[in-house]
Scaffold this active site. Structure first.
Site, PDB file in Angstrom:
ATOM      1  N   GLU A  35     131.112  46.469 -17.365  1.00  0.00           N
ATOM      2  CA  GLU A  35     132.188  46.108 -18.287  1.00  0.00           C
ATOM      3  C   GLU A  35     133.534  46.383 -17.609  1.00  0.00           C
ATOM      4  O   GLU A  35     133.797  47.504 -17.165  1.00  0.00           O
ATOM      5  CB  GLU A  35     132.101  46.933 -19.578  1.00  0.00           C
ATOM      6  CG  GLU A  35     130.989  46.500 -20.505  1.00  0.00           C
ATOM      7  CD  GLU A  35     131.320  45.259 -21.339  1.00  0.00           C
ATOM      8  OE1 GLU A  35     132.467  44.752 -21.269  1.00  0.00           O
ATOM      9  OE2 GLU A  35     130.401  44.812 -22.061  1.00  0.00           O
TER      10      GLU A  35
ATOM     11  N   HIS B  78     128.922  36.966 -17.878  1.00  0.00           N
ATOM     12  CA  HIS B  78     128.224  36.845 -19.163  1.00  0.00           C
ATOM     13  C   HIS B  78     128.296  35.394 -19.652  1.00  0.00           C
ATOM     14  O   HIS B  78     127.374  34.890 -20.296  1.00  0.00           O
ATOM     15  CB  HIS B  78     128.887  37.804 -20.176  1.00  0.00           C
ATOM     16  CG  HIS B  78     127.998  38.186 -21.313  1.00  0.00           C
ATOM     17  ND1 HIS B  78     128.397  39.032 -22.315  1.00  0.00           N
ATOM     18  CD2 HIS B  78     126.719  37.824 -21.607  1.00  0.00           C
ATOM     19  CE1 HIS B  78     127.405  39.172 -23.188  1.00  0.00           C
ATOM     20  NE2 HIS B  78     126.382  38.462 -22.781  1.00  0.00           N
TER      21      HIS B  78
ATOM     22  N   ASP C 242     133.201  35.921 -21.397  1.00  0.00           N
ATOM     23  CA  ASP C 242     133.571  36.907 -20.377  1.00  0.00           C
ATOM     24  C   ASP C 242     132.779  36.731 -19.084  1.00  0.00           C
ATOM     25  O   ASP C 242     131.631  36.285 -19.137  1.00  0.00           O
ATOM     26  CB  ASP C 242     133.411  38.337 -20.929  1.00  0.00           C
ATOM     27  CG  ASP C 242     132.024  38.630 -21.500  1.00  0.00           C
ATOM     28  OD1 ASP C 242     131.415  37.722 -22.096  1.00  0.00           O
ATOM     29  OD2 ASP C 242     131.555  39.773 -21.338  1.00  0.00           O
TER      30      ASP C 242
HETATM   31 ZN   LIG Z   1     129.858  40.447 -22.130  1.00  0.00          ZN
END
Ligand SMILES: [Zn+2]
Length: 268
Positions: free
Chosen positions: A98, A171, A181
């Site tokens: 992330e 993603h 994303d």
């Molecule tokens: Zn994601």
């Protein structure tokens, strides 16, 4: 930094409860953005909290802060419904990172740039780009160099420790339509160069070929002019967006180095 016992060392680590099952021979590295301004600390605090019901292996902040919440030999809950090369459930065979970033931004009627949560942001952080799964441009938060180089170091460690990983994807590649994303502002090809060490030691320089090139406060003619770069000026390219604008650093006419945005068709 290196990986020992499936953890980044030296490094911050706290286990998220949202993980489970052995992750053997991962083949994929998946990049995400957080849609937050919380920093790696805020995001990792969330991932270790009971209510999150989600996690990733690592969080990378805008300031380069790196925090791990799932060991690399255990599945994290980052991908959700997903498929890659015909193989569903990417959590079963991927490591997830992330990256703290607001993702899609909004320009309000009064010209402010805001996050999806209505936080007012510096307009210089916004770049207008079209997502590969969409047909119209929108605003996205730029990924800064400090964050990208920290992410590159983490990625180098992961690829060295897990040579079964053969691809880096977003993603938005494994859940297209459902997820956007890390989005069009994530410079995937330049990032791969950075990971491979090609971008590390050699900053990219380009030369101004227009007689006078406006240096602007953001990526678009709507941003104020900070000054002028004259023909022949060497500019360091900090961010070469897929669109027509590049973020550069160099000396303005009359002296004084600035970080600014220019139309990249006037660079050679
Ligand atoms: Zn994601």
């Amino acid at each position: 930094m290196q990986i020992v016992d499936h953890r980044l060392k030296p490094g911050w680590y706290r286990p998220s409860p949202h993980q489970g099952g052995a992750l053997d021979s991962p083949s994929l590295l998946v990049m995400h953005f957080t849609v937050s301004g919380a920093g790696a600390k805020g995001v990792s605090d969330y991932f270790v909290s009971p209510q999150a019901k989600a996690s990733a292996h690592v969080v990378v902040g805008r300031d380069g802060d790196v925090r791990q919440v799932v060991p690399f030999n255990v599945k994290a809950w980052h991908a959700g419904r997903s498929i890659w090369r015909g193989r569903p459930n990417c959590n079963d065979y991927s490591i997830g990172i992330e990256i703290d970033n607001w993702g899609r931004l909004i320009r309000t009627a009064d010209g402010q740039v805001r996050s999806s949560t209505s936080r007012v942001l510096d307009p210089a952080l916004a770049v207008e780009l079209t997502h590969k799964n969409e047909s119209r441009p929108s605003l996205w938060e730029v990924y800064g160099e400090t964050q990208l180089s920290a992410l590159a170091e983490v990625t180098r460690c992961i690829l060295a420790a897990y040579p079964t990983i053969t691809e880096i994807v977003g993603h938005d590649d494994i859940s297209p339509g459902r997820k956007t994303d890390p989005g069009p502002a994530f410079p995937m090809s330049r990032f791969v160069s950075l990971v491979e060490g090609r971008g590390d030691s050699q900053p990219l320089f380009r030369t101004v070929i227009a007689s006078r090139l406006n240096a602007r406060g953001g990526p678009g003619v709507q941003f104020d002019t900070l000054g002028v770069f004259l023909a022949g000026t060497r500019l360091e390219v900090l961010y070469d967006s897929p669109g027509p604008w590049a973020q550069v650093k160099g000396a303005l006419e009359g002296g004084g180095a600035v970080t600014a945005w220019v139309s990249d068709q006037y660079l050679a």
